[in-house]
Design a protein around this motif. Structure first.
Motif, PDB file in Angstrom:
ATOM      1  N   THR A 298       0.845  -1.206   0.000  1.00  0.00           N
ATOM      2  CA  THR A 298       0.000   0.000   0.000  1.00  0.00           C
ATOM      3  C   THR A 298       0.874   1.247   0.000  1.00  0.00           C
ATOM      4  OG1 THR A 298      -0.115  -0.199   2.412  1.00  0.00           O
ATOM      5  CG2 THR A 298      -1.966  -1.085   1.136  1.00  0.00           C
ATOM      6  N   PRO A 299       1.493   1.501  -1.141  1.00  0.00           N
ATOM      7  CA  PRO A 299       2.392   2.662  -1.192  1.00  0.00           C
ATOM      8  C   PRO A 299       1.619   3.960  -0.953  1.00  0.00           C
ATOM      9  CG  PRO A 299       1.937   1.819  -3.383  1.00  0.00           C
ATOM     10  CD  PRO A 299       1.354   0.825  -2.429  1.00  0.00           C
ATOM     11  N   GLN A 300       2.235   4.849  -0.239  1.00  0.00           N
ATOM     12  CA  GLN A 300       1.586   6.118   0.116  1.00  0.00           C
ATOM     13  C   GLN A 300       0.203   5.871   0.720  1.00  0.00           C
ATOM     14  OE1 GLN A 300       1.912   8.873  -3.193  1.00  0.00           O
ATOM     15  NE2 GLN A 300       4.134   8.613  -3.285  1.00  0.00           N
ATOM     16  N   GLY A 301       0.135   4.748   1.414  1.00  0.00           N
ATOM     17  CA  GLY A 301      -1.056   4.517   2.219  1.00  0.00           C
ATOM     18  C   GLY A 301      -2.262   3.917   1.527  1.00  0.00           C
ATOM     19  N   ALA A 302      -2.105   3.484   0.293  1.00  0.00           N
ATOM     20  CA  ALA A 302      -3.280   2.921  -0.376  1.00  0.00           C
ATOM     21  C   ALA A 302      -2.864   1.828  -1.356  1.00  0.00           C
ATOM     22  CB  ALA A 302      -4.036   4.011  -1.117  1.00  0.00           C
ATOM     23  N   ALA A 303      -3.822   0.945  -1.667  1.00  0.00           N
ATOM     24  CA  ALA A 303      -3.570  -0.048  -2.700  1.00  0.00           C
ATOM     25  C   ALA A 303      -3.538   0.639  -4.055  1.00  0.00           C
ATOM     26  CB  ALA A 303      -4.668  -1.112  -2.675  1.00  0.00           C
ATOM     27  N   GLY A 304      -2.910  -0.041  -5.025  1.00  0.00           N
ATOM     28  CA  GLY A 304      -2.799   0.533  -6.363  1.00  0.00           C
ATOM     29  C   GLY A 304      -1.337   0.812  -6.667  1.00  0.00           C
ATOM     30  N   ALA A 305      -0.896   0.355  -7.825  1.00  0.00           N
ATOM     31  CA  ALA A 305       0.500   0.569  -8.200  1.00  0.00           C
ATOM     32  C   ALA A 305       0.671   2.010  -8.673  1.00  0.00           C
ATOM     33  CB  ALA A 305       0.898  -0.385  -9.315  1.00  0.00           C
ATOM     34  N   ILE A 306       1.570   2.720  -8.032  1.00  0.00           N
ATOM     35  CA  ILE A 306       1.788   4.116  -8.421  1.00  0.00           C
ATOM     36  C   ILE A 306       2.591   4.161  -9.714  1.00  0.00           C
ATOM     37  CG2 ILE A 306       3.034   6.216  -7.766  1.00  0.00           C
ATOM     38  CD1 ILE A 306       2.079   5.731  -4.911  1.00  0.00           C
ATOM     39  N   GLY A 307       2.055   4.914 -10.660  1.00  0.00           N
ATOM     40  CA  GLY A 307       2.738   5.042 -11.942  1.00  0.00           C
ATOM     41  C   GLY A 307       2.736   6.480 -12.395  1.00  0.00           C
ATOM     42  N   TYR A 308       3.734   6.819 -13.184  1.00  0.00           N
ATOM     43  CA  TYR A 308       3.858   8.191 -13.676  1.00  0.00           C
ATOM     44  C   TYR A 308       3.666   8.187 -15.180  1.00  0.00           C
ATOM     45  CZ  TYR A 308       6.151   7.963  -9.190  1.00  0.00           C
ATOM     46  OH  TYR A 308       6.433   7.687  -7.888  1.00  0.00           O
ATOM     47  N   LEU A 309       2.809   9.056 -15.619  1.00  0.00           N
ATOM     48  CA  LEU A 309       2.491   9.120 -17.045  1.00  0.00           C
ATOM     49  C   LEU A 309       3.725   9.546 -17.857  1.00  0.00           C
ATOM     50  CD1 LEU A 309       0.159   9.054 -19.186  1.00  0.00           C
ATOM     51  CD2 LEU A 309      -0.055  11.531 -18.794  1.00  0.00           C
ATOM     52  N   VAL A 310       3.955   8.817 -18.928  1.00  0.00           N
ATOM     53  CA  VAL A 310       5.033   9.196 -19.852  1.00  0.00           C
ATOM     54  C   VAL A 310       4.394   9.999 -20.976  1.00  0.00           C
ATOM     55  CG1 VAL A 310       6.757   8.343 -21.483  1.00  0.00           C
ATOM     56  CG2 VAL A 310       6.410   7.172 -19.289  1.00  0.00           C
ATOM     57  N   GLY A 311       4.885  11.216 -21.182  1.00  0.00           N
ATOM     58  CA  GLY A 311       4.370  12.064 -22.269  1.00  0.00           C
ATOM     59  C   GLY A 311       2.905  12.387 -22.080  1.00  0.00           C
ATOM     60  N   GLU A 312       2.177  12.371 -23.183  1.00  0.00           N
ATOM     61  CA  GLU A 312       0.766  12.744 -23.160  1.00  0.00           C
ATOM     62  C   GLU A 312      -0.116  11.516 -22.938  1.00  0.00           C
ATOM     63  OE1 GLU A 312      -0.527  15.837 -23.639  1.00  0.00           O
ATOM     64  OE2 GLU A 312       1.538  16.587 -23.585  1.00  0.00           O
ATOM     65  N   PRO A 313      -1.315  11.745 -22.348  1.00  0.00           N
ATOM     66  CA  PRO A 313      -2.248  10.623 -22.241  1.00  0.00           C
ATOM     67  C   PRO A 313      -2.625  10.102 -23.630  1.00  0.00           C
ATOM     68  CG  PRO A 313      -3.045  12.563 -21.024  1.00  0.00           C
ATOM     69  CD  PRO A 313      -1.881  13.006 -21.855  1.00  0.00           C
ATOM     70  N   HIS A 314      -2.958   8.818 -23.696  1.00  0.00           N
ATOM     71  CA  HIS A 314      -3.485   8.177 -24.913  1.00  0.00           C
ATOM     72  C   HIS A 314      -2.477   8.083 -26.066  1.00  0.00           C
ATOM     73  CE1 HIS A 314      -6.902   8.826 -22.506  1.00  0.00           C
ATOM     74  NE2 HIS A 314      -7.171  10.063 -22.911  1.00  0.00           N
ATOM     75  N   GLN A 315      -1.210   8.394 -25.786  1.00  0.00           N
ATOM     76  CA  GLN A 315      -0.186   8.321 -26.837  1.00  0.00           C
ATOM     77  C   GLN A 315       0.778   7.159 -26.572  1.00  0.00           C
ATOM     78  OE1 GLN A 315      -0.297  10.530 -29.495  1.00  0.00           O
ATOM     79  NE2 GLN A 315      -2.229  11.055 -28.495  1.00  0.00           N
ATOM     80  N   GLY A 316       0.394   6.307 -25.642  1.00  0.00           N
ATOM     81  CA  GLY A 316       1.333   5.281 -25.190  1.00  0.00           C
ATOM     82  C   GLY A 316       1.820   4.348 -26.280  1.00  0.00           C
ATOM     83  N   LEU A 317       0.905   3.940 -27.141  1.00  0.00           N
ATOM     84  CA  LEU A 317       1.307   2.992 -28.170  1.00  0.00           C
ATOM     85  C   LEU A 317       2.262   3.631 -29.165  1.00  0.00           C
ATOM     86  CD1 LEU A 317       0.508   0.084 -28.108  1.00  0.00           C
ATOM     87  CD2 LEU A 317      -1.119   0.507 -29.924  1.00  0.00           C
ATOM     88  N   LYS A 318       2.035   4.913 -29.411  1.00  0.00           N
ATOM     89  CA  LYS A 318       2.925   5.638 -30.324  1.00  0.00           C
ATOM     90  C   LYS A 318       4.355   5.639 -29.768  1.00  0.00           C
ATOM     91  CE  LYS A 318       3.179  10.123 -30.826  1.00  0.00           C
ATOM     92  NZ  LYS A 318       2.692  11.522 -30.907  1.00  0.00           N
ATOM     93  N   TYR A 319       4.485   5.886 -28.460  1.00  0.00           N
ATOM     94  CA  TYR A 319       5.826   5.876 -27.867  1.00  0.00           C
ATOM     95  C   TYR A 319       6.447   4.486 -27.947  1.00  0.00           C
ATOM     96  CZ  TYR A 319       3.907  10.161 -25.777  1.00  0.00           C
ATOM     97  OH  TYR A 319       3.305  11.370 -25.575  1.00  0.00           O
ATOM     98  N   MET A 320       5.608   3.484 -27.641  1.00  0.00           N
ATOM     99  CA  MET A 320       6.109   2.114 -27.717  1.00  0.00           C
ATOM    100  C   MET A 320       6.581   1.799 -29.136  1.00  0.00           C
ATOM    101  SD  MET A 320       6.370  -0.090 -25.271  1.00  0.00           S
ATOM    102  CE  MET A 320       5.957  -0.253 -23.527  1.00  0.00           C
ATOM    103  N   PHE A 321       5.786   2.188 -30.100  1.00  0.00           N
ATOM    104  CA  PHE A 321       6.146   1.854 -31.479  1.00  0.00           C
ATOM    105  C   PHE A 321       7.331   2.662 -31.972  1.00  0.00           C
ATOM    106  CE2 PHE A 321       2.424  -0.744 -31.639  1.00  0.00           C
ATOM    107  CZ  PHE A 321       2.838  -1.751 -32.489  1.00  0.00           C
ATOM    108  N   HIS A 322       7.513   3.809 -31.365  1.00  0.00           N
ATOM    109  CA  HIS A 322       8.704   4.579 -31.712  1.00  0.00           C
ATOM    110  C   HIS A 322       9.963   3.784 -31.367  1.00  0.00           C
ATOM    111  CE1 HIS A 322      11.328   8.373 -31.181  1.00  0.00           C
ATOM    112  NE2 HIS A 322      11.347   7.953 -32.422  1.00  0.00           N
TER     113      HIS A 322
END
Lengths: 621, 621
Positions: A298-322
């Protein structure tokens, strides 16, 4: 003793005599380098691979990672090898000097990596993934994320993974269901929450916004282990409310342990190992199922894996494919390296194993002769030579293009290299995966019964290499990528770029006359037909018919590309004498006589718009 | 639930609708049998294979035989399965009733065995070897030896091996050095020495003379274990003073324990287990190195493994090769069975695994579709279907020929069948070994990452099947056998027989008109060219050039044979409707469109008398 991992002589031919990698030192990015520093990388790679990697390749296979419900245990040799690898600066080989990298050309780095892959692909997979991860972050993440995570990866303290697949979503990434919820507890940024970070979120453009991730990721290589201080997962997930399908996929950094602003490690993140997959080969690389946000921590006191967005939302596949061009040609490199070492091991065996007599000396009282003297054994070695050297050449050619792309002096040059890489990547991934596996099959056959035993190495190569047509996009996916996207994209611009390169080689060969011209004429006929067939596939306007035989197209296309690579290598031997060059020329000859003609029936099938597979009804099976 | 081992429906089609095996019951040898007894064998085989064999296939793989320096330990499930197998009368399925056999046609027995091979090739190898051994003894050994050793094998009390290879002599049997010294202690015969036996030796024609054997045998499957009461080794060895090379090889029965005249067991013979080979697959079958005559035991008071001569001295290889047609098509059967089960497992997976959408429903909100709907998956399943069903059909066709050969009503018929079997045998061995392994490769690919894990079965099939292109004569050896011996023997009489069969099918198809005629025309063109090319290879008079591409010839020839088998199957579906028959016809269509055309470039290469492989200098590698 000559190494049976790779041929240093061939690497030097490919890098210096064929690809003229030295000329890259005229570009600003590589100006600090020289032939001497390049050679030092090759020397060091061979030494480290031989001393630290090859020595536990079999042990990796027989003592695969274990999970006791709490900790993953690897054999200690893996950590020792990876420490030596990182200490030599290999993780950051191609990365920017300002991040701690060595800023080497990819062509040299890949040649160096090839030694490690040939020696022990199970262990070399850990840095391979880490490098891909760090490159992606460096290219697309907020500078604060880069600073937090990339230098420790380069130093070998952190390792990286790529988390794409899920149990219900393998090839079909549109169907991932891992969700990333924006934190509603006011926490933002890579460090602990605070008013400044909250302000930044709202005012300072793209920032490493914090999310909580929930879901299951499948086939995660290097997903859990105790090799370093931390593991940096790059995770594809969907932010609720985003578009459906692939357009709603975002990318997150999810570290195993949170990292404080000063770089020290914080709490354990909510990423739990659900289990290990047990593979036929590549056993040294731990392969995991990961549960994100199951509440085990329970990082920072709660369940859920804390993650930080890379770049813009909804562009993840584009970054991966890059990054995919590099990742996929990385798979091709592993496949080629395994093909290469199998070739050299079977060659050594064939030179020393006496068995039977050649026709001239059928007297049973005469001593037996080494099997390399048998024509059919020569065939199996020659085929391996063309697959292994051809595959390695193709991948290094692509690496050279990546270097030109990274250091392009004009937008036009950059675009041209990108177009070319786009169309060559499915080939660089699939061709070595198919044919260097075939090479490993032939290596077993050369050794006969011995090759089938675990006392020799070739059966492991065969098992290890079988992964490569599957991961990072199966063979079928590569075929769809090539025919359904790459050959038509931008009005056929990628195909046009490749056509220009092929025809330049043809013209040079035709100008030389003699055998090169003769081979060029053959390739020209077949290549021209391939281009024409490509057009006719789409002329029907029926996309299902056009793509019905995309795997056949991929194979035919690949053999043409490698025939061109062999002809181009042959040109580089022009005027040179000696066994090495004779061998190169004879291998090219073999490829044109025994291999390229395989594509004839494939082109016939494609030209005929064959729909046998489409027409098969499910109930007929 | 439909079995994923084999298709009973297909077996019935092949045996009854295509090969008309029922008509064999008109021959005296099989007169006691009927469709009902045949079906009972198929029923029982499926039941036993499913219940006793499939259930420990994975365990066989993960718990391979161990050797503690004294005893070989197998998992207990092996012995239980083999007891059930023997109890069902399967060991003696084809053997004479007077020896305790069931006198079944080979076609039925092989169809029954296929279930066991598909379920667990590691365990089924023990009776496979035993059957080959018993058949050889029954055909060539002195009746006293037959009586002593064959019935206990049929009853499942004794097991058998074939001991050909030695560490320095694999493919080159001419180079074996195991020697067999006639006993100078006056001992003769299968029983204890005595004046009567000595007298018999000199006066009573061929007798089971006693020898002492000394040497090391390699790759001996089933060479040591505690499964039954005894192991009967058939050993190739040289009697000192005999001719050099293969002409000086004799064959001996060397039991693990000597056997008294009353059938009770005597002393341990001097056959010592030197060690186990550890294989990539087929791990359930213990594979051994045996030392004969190392002095570990001293039967009848002296070191040396006691062996009894089979038939005449120096004729050992002839006896072995007499059995080779059955042994080699047995290998083809195992390969086909493994290809078949992999096909059915991947078919099941493809029907149930949802992934992605087909073109018509690209809406990401629509549910995912089973992957069998994807064209490229259908291609991989269709290819497997043609390989597995084609391979099985070919082997059963050969079994049918063996039955006709055994029960020929005239010397002419017997000779014709023998000639045909001679030329089909290298194909029946090599074609399934190559293409049903390819089928297993495709099965993995259909399952993707899952297929690469040991949680599924297909990766084991792939590893198990990789043995088949190696043992009982490698692929290269089959190519030399086909091109260097079988097509030319007796003035081309074997090729002439086959040509007659092929042309009979072509004529029947052409008479039908429509699609069968169209396919027949294609095959006729290609087949005629193959025959012409065969002639042109030998027209040069240069044997090295003629045989330079014998492996390519083997492949091209094999694909023609299987195209003929597919066309012949298609004819058997004529006038029948329903999914099963539609599937058969579509598979034939696929083979003609996607597979047969592969042979075009191969025939070009052969016709051009290509010497690329011959010309390769060793130093050029």
């Amino acid at each position: 003793m000559r190494s049976t991992l790779l041929s240093r002589r061939d690497l030097e031919f490919l890098l210096y005599e064929w690809l003229d990698v030295e000329s890259l030192t005229r570009r600003a990015r590589y100006a600090e380098h020289s032939r001497e520093t390049f050679d030092a990388v090759l020397d060091l790679s061979e030494q480290l691979a031989t001393k630290y990697f090859a020595t536990h390749n079999k042990l990796n296979d027989t003592h695969e990672p274990t999970f006791d419900g709490d900790t993953v245990t690897l054999i200690p040799e893996v950590g020792q090898a990876l420490a030596a690898f990182a200490e030599a600066g290999m993780v950051g080989a191609t990365m920017d000097a300002e991040l701690g990298g060595a800023q080497l050309p990819a062509a040299i780095a890949q040649a160096g990596f090839a030694w490690f892959h040939a020696a022990n692909p199970g262990t070399s997979a850990y840095p391979l993934l880490t490098i891909g991860n760090a490159n992606l972050l460096a290219a697309h993440a907020d500078p604060r994320l880069v600073q937090r995570f990339v230098p420790p990866m380069i130093e070998g303290r952190f390792f990286g993974t790529m988390c794409l697949s899920e149990p219900q979503a393998g090839s079909s990434l549109a169907d991932i269901v891992t969700r990333a919820e924006p934190c509603d507890d006011g926490t933002v940024g890579v460090s602990e929450p605070g008013p400044e970070a909250v302000a930044k979120r709202h005012h300072a453009g793209p920032s490493p916004d914090q999310y909580r991730l929930f879901g299951t990721k499948m086939w995660i290589s290097g997903g859990d282990h105790e090799l370093g201080e931390n593991i940096v997962h790059l995770v594809l997930a969907k932010i609720p409310g985003g578009p459906a399908g692939t357009k709603g996929i975002s990318l997150f950094v999810v570290p195993r342990f949170l990292v404080h602003e000063d770089g020290s490690l914080g709490e354990r993140n909510d990423v739990a190992l659900a289990g290990l997959n047990h593979k036929m080969g590549f056993r040294g690389t731990v392969n995991t199922v990961l549960n994100l946000g199951e509440g085990r921590w329970t990082p920072q006191g709660a369940a859920g894996a804390i993650g930080y967005l890379v770049g813009e939302p909804h562009q993840g596949l584009k970054y991966m494919f890059h990054m995919m061009n590099e990742a996929r040609s990385g798979v091709g490199l592993v496949a080629a390296a395994l093909g290469y070492t199998g070739y050299l091991e079977s060659l050594d065996y064939a030179r020393t194993r006496p068995q039977g007599r050649t026709k001239g000396a059928a007297d049973p009282a005469a001593p037996q002769r080494p099997i390399i003297e048998h024509t059919d054994v020569k065939r199996m070695l020659l085929a391996q030579k063309t697959y292994a050297e051809g595959g390695l050449a193709l991948v290094l050619y692509c690496a050279r293009l990546i270097d030109e792309q990274h250091t392009a002096e004009s937008e036009e040059e950059r675009r041209a290299r990108t177009l070319l890489l786009d169309i060559l990547t499915p080939i660089a991934k699939s061709w070595p995966s198919q044919w260097c596996l075939t090479a490993n099959d032939l290596a077993i056959q050369v050794l006969g019964g011995y090759g089938y035993t675990r006392e020799y190495n070739v059966e492991q190569h065969y098992r290890d290499n079988r992964l490569n047509p599957i991961h990072e996009g199966t063979h079928g996916i590569q075929g769809l990528d090539l025919l359904g996207r790459k050959v038509t994209q931008h009005g056929g611009a990628s195909l046009h770029e490749l056509d220009g390169r092929v025809r330049a080689t043809l013209a040079a060969a035709q100008e030389l006359g003699g055998e090169p011209a003769e081979l060029a004429d053959r390739l020209e006929n077949s290549w021209t037909r391939l281009i024409a067939v490509t057009g006719s596939l789409f002329a029907t306007g029926d996309i299902e018919v056009a793509l019905a035989n995309s795997s056949v197209y991929l194979e035919a296309f690949g053999h043409h590309v490698v025939a061109w690579i062999w002809l181009d290598q042959m040109l580089a031997t022009h005027g040179r004498t000696g066994d090495f060059y004779d061998g190169k020329r004879h291998a090219a000859r073999y490829f044109f006589r025994h291999e390229l003609p395989r594509t004839g029936p494939q082109l016939d099938l494609l030209a005929g718009l064959d729909t046998t597979t489409v027409d098969m009804a499910e109930n007929w099976f």
